[in-house]
Write a protein that holds these residues in place. Structure first.
Motif, PDB file in Angstrom:
ATOM      1  N   GLN A 197      -5.208  -1.115   0.615  1.00  0.00           N
ATOM      2  CA  GLN A 197      -4.137  -1.152  -0.352  1.00  0.00           C
ATOM      3  C   GLN A 197      -3.649   0.167  -0.657  1.00  0.00           C
ATOM      4  O   GLN A 197      -4.640   1.149  -0.759  1.00  0.00           O
ATOM      5  N   GLU A 205      -1.356   3.133  -2.867  1.00  0.00           N
ATOM      6  CA  GLU A 205      -0.715   2.971  -4.175  1.00  0.00           C
ATOM      7  C   GLU A 205       0.045   4.330  -4.510  1.00  0.00           C
ATOM      8  O   GLU A 205      -0.515   5.507  -4.245  1.00  0.00           O
ATOM      9  N   ARG A 264       2.646  -0.829  -5.208  1.00  0.00           N
ATOM     10  CA  ARG A 264       1.396  -0.722  -4.414  1.00  0.00           C
ATOM     11  C   ARG A 264       1.841  -1.599  -2.950  1.00  0.00           C
ATOM     12  O   ARG A 264       2.537  -2.643  -2.911  1.00  0.00           O
TER      13      ARG A 264
END
Lengths: 191, 308
Positions: free
Chosen positions: B161, B163, B184
């Protein structure tokens, strides 16, 4: 009536001014990275604003400005010209008259479906916006021209469904339309 | 502002050399679907075969002015021209990127360390937005996988992920919940490790402008643009498919994978065609944005109409 003619001339000038501004910006290369989209947004925005202006005439007339009455037809036609400009920008410039793609968009893309429906509903209104048609249609003319309400509603929905996030701008138009429709019912007794 | 760190390789193309006639005439060889930038870097001798696709039209680099004034960066406004007007409040220095989650050596990297550690390459990629417009942008960056490997992801690291910064002082418009901040995005680990996926720190031979995601952004050229998060401050290895902003905001419109796919329409935009910024007639959209030869194997056996 001289005053009516002056008002109408002013309305036509107001209707044409944004077109001149748009043409100027286009010539100056000031429409940004995606000029076709910029013209689509501009023509659609002016179509909606003039349609709402046309719808504002009757409530204002009832609120003590009867002199505005001749503006209704002029503003309605100005709005229709902007709607046509919007439709032609989309179909001719944006889609290069690719009828398969245009048809697919109308059928499959809900925001296009409602926008196209609004355009179609306005065609008979523009076509019968003359005295001869009024005389020929008689009372049915009024009934026919009530189509402007669903057309305006569909136009606002078209805008709402087009926006991905941040509905502020289309909601302002929705609120304006709501207020104009409400004013109509409130002022109904006074003709 | 830090000096531009470029480590020239023998035969590496400078931006100023991007369009000499000899290269221009062979543009399809390296823009037709292969490792576009890599082909440039190795002096065009190892480029992929030209696409025989009738649809392939030349890919001219988009004018820098357009690529830096027509942006989706909702932290700075939802109109395309907003980020260029508003992103001056972003401070790309000092900047750190925290790497955490399923990895043996979590830690943080300063942007200067990133620039020093990973030699930048120029990669000329098509960028296809889910809104059916596209550009061709010369990025300066390095493979995302090179950075990820340094933190030694464990066997549990199935996804990554990324961000974006969320700072209401630098991004005043994020006081409004236009999206569920911070922005995100995420990739499956094999996608993240693919050599075409890069972290870019520059474009057009210069540092990234703020509106394009300074100082560090993801670029995944075979996916719709919204997958390529800007101004990244955190990278997290996860075992489960991570939360991704647009997917959570409208799951029927934006999938987790978001591979460019002309056969899967967005409810509001047909994805069959696209407008290349600067062109009048639309062009057909290519599967995986034309990078299918390189990336289609990542999705073998998957129903891409369902996992869009």
């Amino acid at each position: 009536m001289a005053r009516g003619r002056t008002l109408n001339a002013a309305a036509v000038a107001a209707g044409a001014a944004p077109a001149a501004w748009l043409a100027w910006r286009a010539a100056a290369g000031d429409l940004g990275a995606n000029p076709i989209e910029a013209v689509e947004h501009a023509t659609g925005g002016w179509a909606l604003r003039f349609l709402l202006a046309a719808l504002a005439v009757t409530p204002l007339r009832r609120l003590g400005l009867p002199a505005l009455a001749p503006l209704r037809r002029t503003l309605g036609l100005v709005a229709f010209v902007w709607v046509c400009a919007h439709f032609l920008t989309w179909s001719v410039v944006d889609n290069g008259l690719d009828w398969a793609a245009i048809g697919e968009d109308i059928v499959e893309r809900p925001y296009v479906t409602v926008g196209f429906a609004a355009f179609v509903l306005l065609i008979p209104l523009a076509a019968t916006s003359n005295r001869a048609a009024m005389r020929a249609l008689g009372r049915r003319w009024v009934t026919l021209h009530r189509l402007v309400y669903p057309a305006a509603l569909l136009a606002v929905v078209h805008f709402l469904w087009l926006v991905k996030k941040d509905m502020t701008e289309p909601l302002v138009y929705a609120a304006a339309l709501g207020a104009l429709l409400a004013a109509r019912f409130v002022g109904r007794g006074k003709r | 502002m830090a000096p531009l760190i470029r480590i020239p390789r023998p035969g590496a193309a400078k931006e100023s050399e991007a369009t000499p006639r000899a290269l221009y005439l062979r543009r399809r060889d390296f823009l037709g679907g292969a490792l576009a930038g890599a082909a440039l870097l190795v002096g065009c001798d190892g480029g992929a075969e030209s696409r025989t696709d009738e649809a392939a039209r030349p890919d001219e680099v988009t004018p820098r002015k357009d690529a830096t004034s027509y942006n989706n960066f909702y932290e700075f406004g939802t109109n395309k021209t907003d980020p260029a007007e508003n992103a001056h409040t972003l401070r790309p220095r000092p900047w750190t990127v925290a790497v955490e989650g399923e990895c043996a050596k979590p830690g943080t990297l300063g942007i200067e360390d990133v620039l020093a550690a990973f030699p930048r390459q120029e990669r000329v990629y098509r960028l296809r937005c889910v809104e059916a417009w596209s550009m061709v942008i010369p990025w300066l960056g390095f493979p995302l996988g090179d950075l990820l490997k340094r933190f030694e992801p464990t066997s549990k690291a199935k996804y990554v992920q990324l961000e974006t910064l969320w700072d209401t002082e630098q991004m005043p418009l994020t006081r409004k919940p236009t999206l569920d901040w911070p922005y995100r995005e995420g990739l499956r680990i094999d996608e993240a490790m693919h050599p075409l996926a890069i972290l870019a720190t520059g474009m057009y031979g210069e540092e990234l402008p703020n509106q394009n995601g300074a100082p560090l952004r993801l670029v995944v050229p075979w996916k719709y643009g919204f997958k390529s998060g800007k101004s990244i401050v955190k990278i997290r290895f996860t075992e489960q498919q991570p939360y991704t902003t647009w997917n959570a905001s409208a799951p029927d419109e934006y999938g987790f994978y978001a591979n460019v796919n002309p056969d899967v329409d967005h409810p509001r935009w047909s994805q069959r065609r696209e407008r290349r910024i600067g062109e009048l007639a639309k062009r057909p959209t290519l599967p995986f944005n034309g990078y299918g030869d390189e990336v289609a194997s990542l999705y073998a056996g998957m129903d891409l109409a369902k996992l869009f």
